[in-house]
Design an enzyme around this catalytic site. Structure first.
Site, PDB file in Angstrom:
ATOM      1  N   SER A   1       0.130 -24.091 -29.791  1.00  0.00           N
ATOM      2  CA  SER A   1       1.521 -23.628 -29.848  1.00  0.00           C
ATOM      3  C   SER A   1       1.611 -22.563 -30.932  1.00  0.00           C
ATOM      4  O   SER A   1       2.247 -22.729 -31.961  1.00  0.00           O
ATOM      5  CB  SER A   1       2.458 -24.795 -30.147  1.00  0.00           C
ATOM      6  OG  SER A   1       2.183 -25.368 -31.401  1.00  0.00           O
TER       7      SER A   1
ATOM      8  N   HIS B   1       0.615 -30.289 -26.583  1.00  0.00           N
ATOM      9  CA  HIS B   1      -0.595 -31.000 -27.032  1.00  0.00           C
ATOM     10  C   HIS B   1      -0.907 -32.223 -26.167  1.00  0.00           C
ATOM     11  O   HIS B   1      -1.871 -32.934 -26.419  1.00  0.00           O
ATOM     12  CB  HIS B   1      -0.441 -31.472 -28.484  1.00  0.00           C
ATOM     13  CG  HIS B   1      -0.416 -30.347 -29.468  1.00  0.00           C
ATOM     14  ND1 HIS B   1      -0.077 -30.512 -30.774  1.00  0.00           N
ATOM     15  CD2 HIS B   1      -0.697 -29.029 -29.326  1.00  0.00           C
ATOM     16  CE1 HIS B   1      -0.140 -29.350 -31.411  1.00  0.00           C
ATOM     17  NE2 HIS B   1      -0.504 -28.441 -30.549  1.00  0.00           N
TER      18      HIS B   1
ATOM     19  N   GLU C   1       5.413 -33.317 -31.977  1.00  0.00           N
ATOM     20  CA  GLU C   1       4.737 -34.259 -32.872  1.00  0.00           C
ATOM     21  C   GLU C   1       5.689 -35.286 -33.472  1.00  0.00           C
ATOM     22  O   GLU C   1       6.760 -34.929 -33.973  1.00  0.00           O
ATOM     23  CB  GLU C   1       4.059 -33.482 -34.019  1.00  0.00           C
ATOM     24  CG  GLU C   1       3.079 -32.453 -33.497  1.00  0.00           C
ATOM     25  CD  GLU C   1       2.472 -31.578 -34.589  1.00  0.00           C
ATOM     26  OE1 GLU C   1       2.547 -31.951 -35.781  1.00  0.00           O
ATOM     27  OE2 GLU C   1       1.939 -30.516 -34.235  1.00  0.00           O
TER      28      GLU C   1
ATOM     29  N   GLU D   1      -4.385 -33.991 -31.099  1.00  0.00           N
ATOM     30  CA  GLU D   1      -4.459 -34.280 -32.532  1.00  0.00           C
ATOM     31  C   GLU D   1      -4.700 -35.762 -32.805  1.00  0.00           C
ATOM     32  O   GLU D   1      -4.472 -36.243 -33.912  1.00  0.00           O
ATOM     33  CB  GLU D   1      -3.200 -33.772 -33.240  1.00  0.00           C
ATOM     34  CG  GLU D   1      -3.069 -32.251 -33.107  1.00  0.00           C
ATOM     35  CD  GLU D   1      -1.971 -31.635 -33.948  1.00  0.00           C
ATOM     36  OE1 GLU D   1      -1.126 -32.381 -34.479  1.00  0.00           O
ATOM     37  OE2 GLU D   1      -1.969 -30.401 -34.072  1.00  0.00           O
TER      38      GLU D   1
ATOM     39  N   ASP E   1       7.723 -32.694 -35.683  1.00  0.00           N
ATOM     40  CA  ASP E   1       7.550 -31.265 -35.426  1.00  0.00           C
ATOM     41  C   ASP E   1       8.072 -31.011 -34.021  1.00  0.00           C
ATOM     42  O   ASP E   1       7.432 -31.378 -33.041  1.00  0.00           O
ATOM     43  CB  ASP E   1       6.083 -30.834 -35.530  1.00  0.00           C
ATOM     44  CG  ASP E   1       5.901 -29.330 -35.275  1.00  0.00           C
ATOM     45  OD1 ASP E   1       6.915 -28.638 -35.076  1.00  0.00           O
ATOM     46  OD2 ASP E   1       4.737 -28.870 -35.277  1.00  0.00           O
TER      47      ASP E   1
ATOM     48  N   GLU F   1      10.087 -30.094 -38.624  1.00  0.00           N
ATOM     49  CA  GLU F   1       9.437 -28.784 -38.556  1.00  0.00           C
ATOM     50  C   GLU F   1       9.871 -28.029 -37.309  1.00  0.00           C
ATOM     51  O   GLU F   1      10.074 -28.628 -36.253  1.00  0.00           O
ATOM     52  CB  GLU F   1       7.919 -29.032 -38.528  1.00  0.00           C
ATOM     53  CG  GLU F   1       7.055 -27.797 -38.456  1.00  0.00           C
ATOM     54  CD  GLU F   1       5.572 -28.193 -38.412  1.00  0.00           C
ATOM     55  OE1 GLU F   1       5.203 -29.262 -38.960  1.00  0.00           O
ATOM     56  OE2 GLU F   1       4.784 -27.458 -37.801  1.00  0.00           O
TER      57      GLU F   1
ATOM     58  N   ASP G   1       7.151 -23.328 -39.440  1.00  0.00           N
ATOM     59  CA  ASP G   1       5.747 -23.104 -39.047  1.00  0.00           C
ATOM     60  C   ASP G   1       5.701 -21.790 -38.259  1.00  0.00           C
ATOM     61  O   ASP G   1       5.359 -20.736 -38.808  1.00  0.00           O
ATOM     62  CB  ASP G   1       5.272 -24.301 -38.216  1.00  0.00           C
ATOM     63  CG  ASP G   1       3.922 -24.078 -37.548  1.00  0.00           C
ATOM     64  OD1 ASP G   1       3.235 -23.106 -37.868  1.00  0.00           O
ATOM     65  OD2 ASP G   1       3.544 -24.894 -36.672  1.00  0.00           O
TER      66      ASP G   1
ATOM     67  N   LYS H   1      -1.038 -22.535 -42.709  1.00  0.00           N
ATOM     68  CA  LYS H   1      -2.276 -22.563 -41.925  1.00  0.00           C
ATOM     69  C   LYS H   1      -3.024 -21.280 -42.243  1.00  0.00           C
ATOM     70  O   LYS H   1      -2.527 -20.186 -41.952  1.00  0.00           O
ATOM     71  CB  LYS H   1      -1.951 -22.599 -40.437  1.00  0.00           C
ATOM     72  CG  LYS H   1      -1.187 -23.838 -39.962  1.00  0.00           C
ATOM     73  CD  LYS H   1      -0.554 -23.581 -38.602  1.00  0.00           C
ATOM     74  CE  LYS H   1      -0.087 -24.872 -37.932  1.00  0.00           C
ATOM     75  NZ  LYS H   1       0.755 -24.573 -36.747  1.00  0.00           N
TER      76      LYS H   1
ATOM     77  N   HIS I   1      -3.725 -28.412 -40.563  1.00  0.00           N
ATOM     78  CA  HIS I   1      -4.781 -28.159 -39.565  1.00  0.00           C
ATOM     79  C   HIS I   1      -4.184 -27.396 -38.384  1.00  0.00           C
ATOM     80  O   HIS I   1      -3.000 -27.067 -38.384  1.00  0.00           O
ATOM     81  CB  HIS I   1      -5.341 -29.507 -39.082  1.00  0.00           C
ATOM     82  CG  HIS I   1      -4.324 -30.322 -38.305  1.00  0.00           C
ATOM     83  ND1 HIS I   1      -4.645 -31.385 -37.499  1.00  0.00           N
ATOM     84  CD2 HIS I   1      -2.956 -30.216 -38.209  1.00  0.00           C
ATOM     85  CE1 HIS I   1      -3.551 -31.887 -36.954  1.00  0.00           C
ATOM     86  NE2 HIS I   1      -2.523 -31.205 -37.360  1.00  0.00           N
TER      87      HIS I   1
ATOM     88  N   LYS J   1      -0.810 -31.996 -43.320  1.00  0.00           N
ATOM     89  CA  LYS J   1      -0.666 -32.401 -41.928  1.00  0.00           C
ATOM     90  C   LYS J   1      -2.033 -32.250 -41.293  1.00  0.00           C
ATOM     91  O   LYS J   1      -2.536 -31.139 -41.166  1.00  0.00           O
ATOM     92  CB  LYS J   1       0.318 -31.440 -41.254  1.00  0.00           C
ATOM     93  CG  LYS J   1       1.308 -32.108 -40.347  1.00  0.00           C
ATOM     94  CD  LYS J   1       2.293 -31.117 -39.778  1.00  0.00           C
ATOM     95  CE  LYS J   1       1.725 -30.429 -38.568  1.00  0.00           C
ATOM     96  NZ  LYS J   1       2.772 -29.870 -37.674  1.00  0.00           N
TER      97      LYS J   1
HETATM   98  P1  PGA Z   1      -0.931 -25.680 -33.114  1.00  0.00           P
HETATM   99  O1  PGA Z   1       0.058 -26.866 -33.479  1.00  0.00           O
HETATM  100  O2  PGA Z   1      -2.115 -25.755 -33.971  1.00  0.00           O
HETATM  101  O3  PGA Z   1      -1.198 -25.913 -31.648  1.00  0.00           O
HETATM  102  O4  PGA Z   1      -0.136 -24.397 -33.328  1.00  0.00           O
HETATM  103  C1  PGA Z   1       0.260 -27.318 -34.771  1.00  0.00           C
HETATM  104  C2  PGA Z   1       1.705 -27.195 -35.185  1.00  0.00           C
HETATM  105  O5  PGA Z   1       2.551 -26.699 -34.410  1.00  0.00           O
HETATM  106  O6  PGA Z   1       2.044 -27.573 -36.295  1.00  0.00           O
HETATM  107 ZN    ZN Z   2       4.221 -26.861 -35.944  1.00  0.00          ZN
END
Ligand code: PGA
Ligand code: ZN
Length: 425
Positions: A40, A152, A161, A204, A241, A284, A311, A336, A364, A387
């Site tokens: 995503s 996911h 999430e 995940e 999330d 998030e 994010d 990230k 991650h 996370k």
């Molecule tokens: P992604 O998801 O690594 O697929 O972008 C993680 C997140 O959205 O926090």
């Molecule tokens: Zn996210």
């Protein structure tokens, strides 16, 4: 002094190719790092360079690998591995694009991290210590994603999430143990309710039961926390999330949640109710990735109670975080390294966040490898929040196991608990 930089293709947790870089210094230091990969992804992230064509269904990274070996390596050999800013500036300069599209964000992030790890190895100190020195003494509160939805998982949950947050403990070790117990309790509950196929896990490591409603997922978390003998809110809280850009329809200017069209205001009311009804400490990407104004409104309404985390909104980008700070959008940033591409820019974002009262959650990606850099980064930069998925699947447990190791190495490891949230739910 950097002696050798070499890249190769390795595999990530989704079975896709990714870039690994190995850096060797004159002082016999070695640093290895792998590029992770999102599903995503935000619109403003550094570009992942993929080959296209037939090999690996178009997902090959041989061009990114070649960029490291042919363009990056000659430029870095001879530089000091300890001059991270110089190394990263060089990478940015050779790339020459605003979004790392030429060399590839995947080529750049693996190189940037491998250089830093080679430097720490040359100095003979752990990577977290190299980053933070003696100030690096804080273990993070983990946000463990134990129910997966969105892109996911193969279920119909709109939110991506559903996480448990074991903040009500005095050590990382105790917190992780409690989280693992809740994870197993949840497995039993899901198996009893939805049958044995429902305990298969998503990207995940969280379960992906055939749920459709956000509240059903949250109810399951509360049931599992209680079932494992812990107090929801007091010991173990909840984080979400939404990853709402994935269900925001630009053409309609609306979010589609559980089949209904929702405006920004509908979404804010929904979140307010969820925070009323569940021990939520963090949400998030509650709104889509361009809605700074909406994030500011949400902060006015809920900022005193929970973390409102950007994010896809910020994509670990200093310019976007700076805009967020000016407009009061949210009160936390998801970090990230591969979203922005270099370690230096990542450190800048964390500094900017901390200087302006924002929390930084080191994260991650849904596509990961056994690389444990983020465990050292979260301790090195003392952000107090990580996370890194469910306590299952090797690429997720690698990070938790590294944190357990760091916790033992530290003289007096600190665990911040609820202090990293606006308040206890
Ligand atoms: P992604 O998801 O690594 O697929 O972008 C993680 C997140 O959205 O926090
Ligand atoms: Zn996210």
């Amino acid at each position: 002094i950097i002696k050798d930089v070499k890249a190769r293709t390795v595999l990530d947790s989704r079975g896709n190719p990714t870039v690994q870089v190995r850096v060797v210094t004159e002082g016999l230091g070695v640093g290895v790092a792998n590029a992770p990969s999102g599903a995503s992804t935000g619109r403003h992230e550094a570009v992942e360079l993929r080959d296209g064509g037939r090999d690996f269904k178009g997902k090959g990274v041989s061009r990114a690998v070649e960029n490291v070996n042919k363009l990056i390596a000659p430029a870095l050999v001879g530089l000091s591995s300890r001059r991270q800013y110089e190394v990263d500036s060089k990478l940015i300069e050779i790339d020459g694009t605003p979004n790392k599209a030429r060399l590839g964000g995947n080529a750049i992030v693996a190189t940037s991290l491998a250089v830093a790890k080679a430097a720490s190895s040359t100095m003979g100190v752990p990577f977290y210590y190299y980053l933070g020195g003696r100030a690096a003494d804080t273990l993070p509160v983990p946000l463990l994603n134990i129910i997966n939805g969105g892109v996911h998982a193969g279920n119909k949950l709109d939110f991506q999430e559903f996480m448990i947050v074991p903040a009500g403990f005095s050590s990382f070790h105790d917190a992780l143990k409690a989280a693992v117990e809740v994870y197993h309790e949840l497995k039993t509950i899901i198996k009893n309710k939805y049958g044995p196929t429902a305990v298969n896990v998503g990207d995940e490591g969280g379960y992906a039961p055939p749920l459709e409603k956000v509240r059903d997922a949250l109810d399951l978390l509360v049931e599992a926390i209680k079932g494992a003998g812990y107090e929801p809110g007091g010991q173990i809280a909840i984080a979400i999330d939404a990853a709402s850009s994935q269900f925001y329809r630009e053409d309609k200017g609306a979010y589609i949640v559980e089949g209904r069209e929702m405006t920004r205001d509908d979404m804010l009311l929904l979140y307010e109710k969820l925070v009323e009804d569940y021990p939520v400490v963090s949400i998030e990407d509650p709104l889509h990735e361009e809605d700074f104004e909406g994030f500011a409104e949400m902060r006015r309404r809920l900022g005193g109670r929970i973390l409102i985390v950007g994010d896809d909104l910020f994509t670990t980008n200093p310019a976007r975080l700076s805009k967020g700070i000016e407009t009061g959008a949210g009160n936390a940033v998801l970090v990230k390294v591969n979203q922005v591409g270099t370690l230096s820019e990542t450190i800048d974002v964390v500094k900017m966040a901390h200087e302006n009262g924002y929390r930084a959650i080191i994260s991650h990606r849904s596509g990961e490898t056994e690389d444990t850099s983020i465990a050292d980064i979260v301790v090195g930069l003392s952000t107090g929040l990580i996370k890194t998925g469910a306590p299952a699947r090797g690429e997720r447990t690698a990070k938790y196991n590294r944190l357990l190791e760091i916790a033992e190495e530290l003289e007096k490891p600190r665990y911040p608990g609820f202090k990293v949230f606006p308040r206890k739910p």
